[in-house]
Write a protein that holds these residues in place. Structure first.
Motif, PDB file in Angstrom:
ATOM      1  N   ASP A 196       0.855  -1.177   0.000  1.00  0.00           N
ATOM      2  CA  ASP A 196       0.000   0.000   0.000  1.00  0.00           C
ATOM      3  C   ASP A 196       0.894   1.231   0.000  1.00  0.00           C
ATOM      4  OD1 ASP A 196       0.966   0.309   2.535  1.00  0.00           O
ATOM      5  OD2 ASP A 196      -0.979   0.258   3.532  1.00  0.00           O
ATOM      6  N   ASP A 198       2.040   4.829   1.437  1.00  0.00           N
ATOM      7  CA  ASP A 198       2.032   5.562   2.704  1.00  0.00           C
ATOM      8  C   ASP A 198       2.465   6.993   2.437  1.00  0.00           C
ATOM      9  OD1 ASP A 198       1.734   3.134   4.612  1.00  0.00           O
ATOM     10  OD2 ASP A 198       3.375   2.570   3.286  1.00  0.00           O
ATOM     11  N   ASP A 241      -2.691   5.422   2.489  1.00  0.00           N
ATOM     12  CA  ASP A 241      -2.816   5.986   3.836  1.00  0.00           C
ATOM     13  C   ASP A 241      -2.149   7.353   3.839  1.00  0.00           C
ATOM     14  OD1 ASP A 241      -3.776   3.487   4.578  1.00  0.00           O
ATOM     15  OD2 ASP A 241      -1.876   2.822   5.468  1.00  0.00           O
TER      16      ASP A 241
END
Ligand code: DGT
Ligand code: CA
Ligand code: CA
Ligand code: ZN
Length: 581
Positions: A196, A198, A241
């Motif tokens: 993912d 960041d 995120d």
């Protein structure tokens, strides 16, 4: 020894299982609190005596005993017992956005749902809507979340993640209240695939930044939306995120969220050994009691370099933060490995024109290489076996060599080599006879077919090509494709030894689909003293931009300039070439 995060994860799983099984809330909360407590401990929970553990705020006799058990056996009896009672498939049900442990429990005990498949049929049969607090809207959301979870992909290739991160960073950076924004995580470390994304930012108006973030066009679903952390899933299934931290703590947070986790653990140990504590808020000196005082002023936190310096280290490039010896290599006063950078690359040694499957003429290729500031280009179209790539037969190759040599007069400032990317056939022989190979200035030999060969056969095949006296470089040695196909699995150490002995270079193919050699291979080659060629395998003008992925991979393998062919000056490179002629 298990890490604190592993212990914390075990407690969290235990809490979830206990909740699904309907155990009392008091116990569930105690397990969760124990997990959080261990996660934030600076000492290793597993090397702390149980007697001391049970006195720590947030732990008790029962949770301390579980840690003791985990330290010696790697698991907890109760965890194993609860796992045996709960259907394994419920985990994927729980992972669906909008389904918590209580709902999962109701689905399981009242409707017999045990996995995603049974959940989907229960929804379609209208059964889920009969559960308490389950309106039509909630069911529709769950249904959508399932579809999404199924489409969400695993790890994405860096060639997709990096452009996405760069556009996010540059657009959010333009907001007037944003002070700093950067991507962190595995992407900053230059890994070939990214789980993912960041992002980390500082802003005078965090709420406005978060609003702008979750409202972006590529966002399909908002997983969380707060003032310090938000998470979204993009339409292509990538989780992003975004965390907001104070500007004066940006360096410590960037370091923490860049990882790797293993590097961070080493750095925290180093801090502790020096009477300090390191976390995402900064580097702090312990107080007289050897503790971290609440609200303490950090020794260093604003920049990564300050944090490293306060721990006696020079700044370590993110690509090297994998706990593979980098901390020892970057101690103050030591000479660090001078790894290759993008600016050091002065030659492209693997490129295709319209003669085979490229889109550029010889002249355009040369002009594009010149625009990059390169002094050398090797034109290496495919050989005859690559008929689907319009590989050149012997007659066409002879004409092509002449055409490439004729281009020299038009481009006097470029060193232009007539080469070939000659196929290494499955038995290790090359796709052209030696007399023709000898007419070429430059020979890249690559495997393209028979990529499912047994490892031993693959090793022999590649060794034969390495020993061939007319070969300069072995192109994309394994033929793997990232997230695509595994490719050959030869004994790399044998290839390295042979390449070193015969003075042949191995390619690090920069295309983000290939990255072949991969990072760990690069490191092995470097240790064996093998020369590498970092090439873009140019087929189209934009392929020159793939170079940065090759550079990141080279840096992850600690490749020094001195072992990179493309970093040589034109004369030295030509001298190396002609040694094999
Ligand atoms: P990925 O997303 O799987 O490609 O890998 P990363 O390295 O980006 O990992 P991710 O996204 O889970 O976390 C980002 C960084 O945050 C990670 O590299 C280090 C830090 N971090 C995350 N969880 C922990 C943890 O439990 N302990 C420590 N020390 N650091 C952590
Ligand atoms: Ca990540
Ligand atoms: Ca993450
Ligand atoms: Zn090629």
């Amino acid at each position: 020894m298990p890490t604190n995060s592993e212990v914390a994860a075990a407690f969290e799983e235990l809490a979830v299982l206990a909740e699904i099984l309907g155990q009392n809330t008091f116990k569930v909360n105690a397990l969760r609190r124990a997990g959080r407590t261990v996660e934030s401990m600076t000492a290793d929970a597993c090397s702390t005596p149980v007697e001391q553990l049970k006195d720590i705020d947030g732990l008790g006799a029962s949770t301390a005993a579980k840690i003791g058990e985990f330290a010696s056996t790697g698991t907890m009896t109760e965890l194993e017992e609860l796992r045996a009672q709960v259907p394994a498939g419920l985990k994927e049900v729980l992972a669906i956005q909008g389904i918590g442990p209580k709902t999962a429990r109701a689905m399981w005990t009242e409707l017999g749902i045990v996995d995603l498949a049974s959940l989907k049929s229960a929804i379609d049969a209208g059964k889920v809507a009969t559960l308490p607090r389950m309106g039509a809207k909630t069911v529709a959301n769950i249904k959508e979340a399932i579809a999404f979870a199924e489409s969400a992909r695993g790890r994405i290739r860096i060639g997709e993640a990096l452009p996405l991160a760069e556009s996010l960073v540059s657009e959010l950076e333009a907001l007037p209240h944003v002070e700093r924004i950067a991507y962190a995580g595995s992407l900053r470390r230059g890994k070939e695939t990214i789980g993912d994304l960041d992002l980390l930012a500082s802003s005078r108006d965090p709420a406005a930044l978060m609003n702008a973030f979750v409202a972006r066009a590529e966002v399909a679903r908002v997983l969380g939306h707060g003032d310090t952390k938000s998470s979204v899933l993009t339409k292509t299934g990538v989780q992003i995120d975004l965390r907001v931290v104070p500007l004066d703590r940006f360096g410590a947070a960037l370091m923490y969220f860049t990882g790797s986790k293993e590097h961070n653990i080493r750095m925290r140990e180093r801090a502790i050994a020096q009477g300090m504590r390191l976390n995402e808020y900064g580097l702090f000196r312990e107080d007289a009691k050897g503790e971290l005082a609440e609200g303490a002023t950090p020794v260093a936190a604003a920049t990564e370099a300050q944090v490293y310096a306060a721990l006696g280290l020079d700044w370590i490039a993110p690509t090297m933060r994998e706990d593979r010896g980098e901390i020892d290599a970057f101690l103050h006063g030591t000479t660090h490995p001078a790894v290759v950078t993008l600016a050091d690359i002065k030659a492209e040694l693997h490129s295709h024109t319209t003669a085979s499957d490229g889109t550029m003429s010889i002249d355009e290729l040369v002009e594009r290489a010149a625009a990059r500031g390169f002094h050398t280009i090797a034109v290496t179209d495919h050989s005859k076996s690559q008929f689907q790539a319009n590989g050149l037969d012997e007659q066409r190759l002879r004409a092509h060599i002449k055409a490439v040599h004729d281009a020299r007069a038009r481009h006097p400032n470029m060193q232009i080599w007539a080469g070939s990317e000659v196929d290494i056939l499955s038995d290790g022989s090359l796709d052209y006879p030696d007399d023709l190979l000898a007419e070429l200035d430059w020979v890249v030999a690559s495997p393209h077919a028979a990529l499912k060969q047994e490892p031993r056969a693959a090793t022999e095949r590649l060794l034969k090509a390495i020993r061939h006296p007319l070969v300069h470089v072995i192109g994309h040695p394994t033929g793997r494709l990232v997230n695509g196909r595994p490719g050959l699995e030869p004994a790399m150490s044998e290839l390295f030894a042979a390449a070193k002995e015969h003075g042949v270079a191995l390619e690090l193919n920069s295309h983000h689909m290939r990255l072949d050699l991969r990072d760990s291979h690069v490191r092995g080659a470097v240790e064996a003293g093998v020369l590498l060629a970092i090439d873009c395998d140019v087929h189209r003008p934009e392929d020159f931009d793939e170079l940065r992925y090759g550079i990141l991979t080279a840096q992850r393998g600690w490749l020094p300039k001195s072992l990179c062919l493309n970093c040589m000056d034109a004369k030295a490179l030509d001298a190396w070439r002609t040694r094999r002629r």
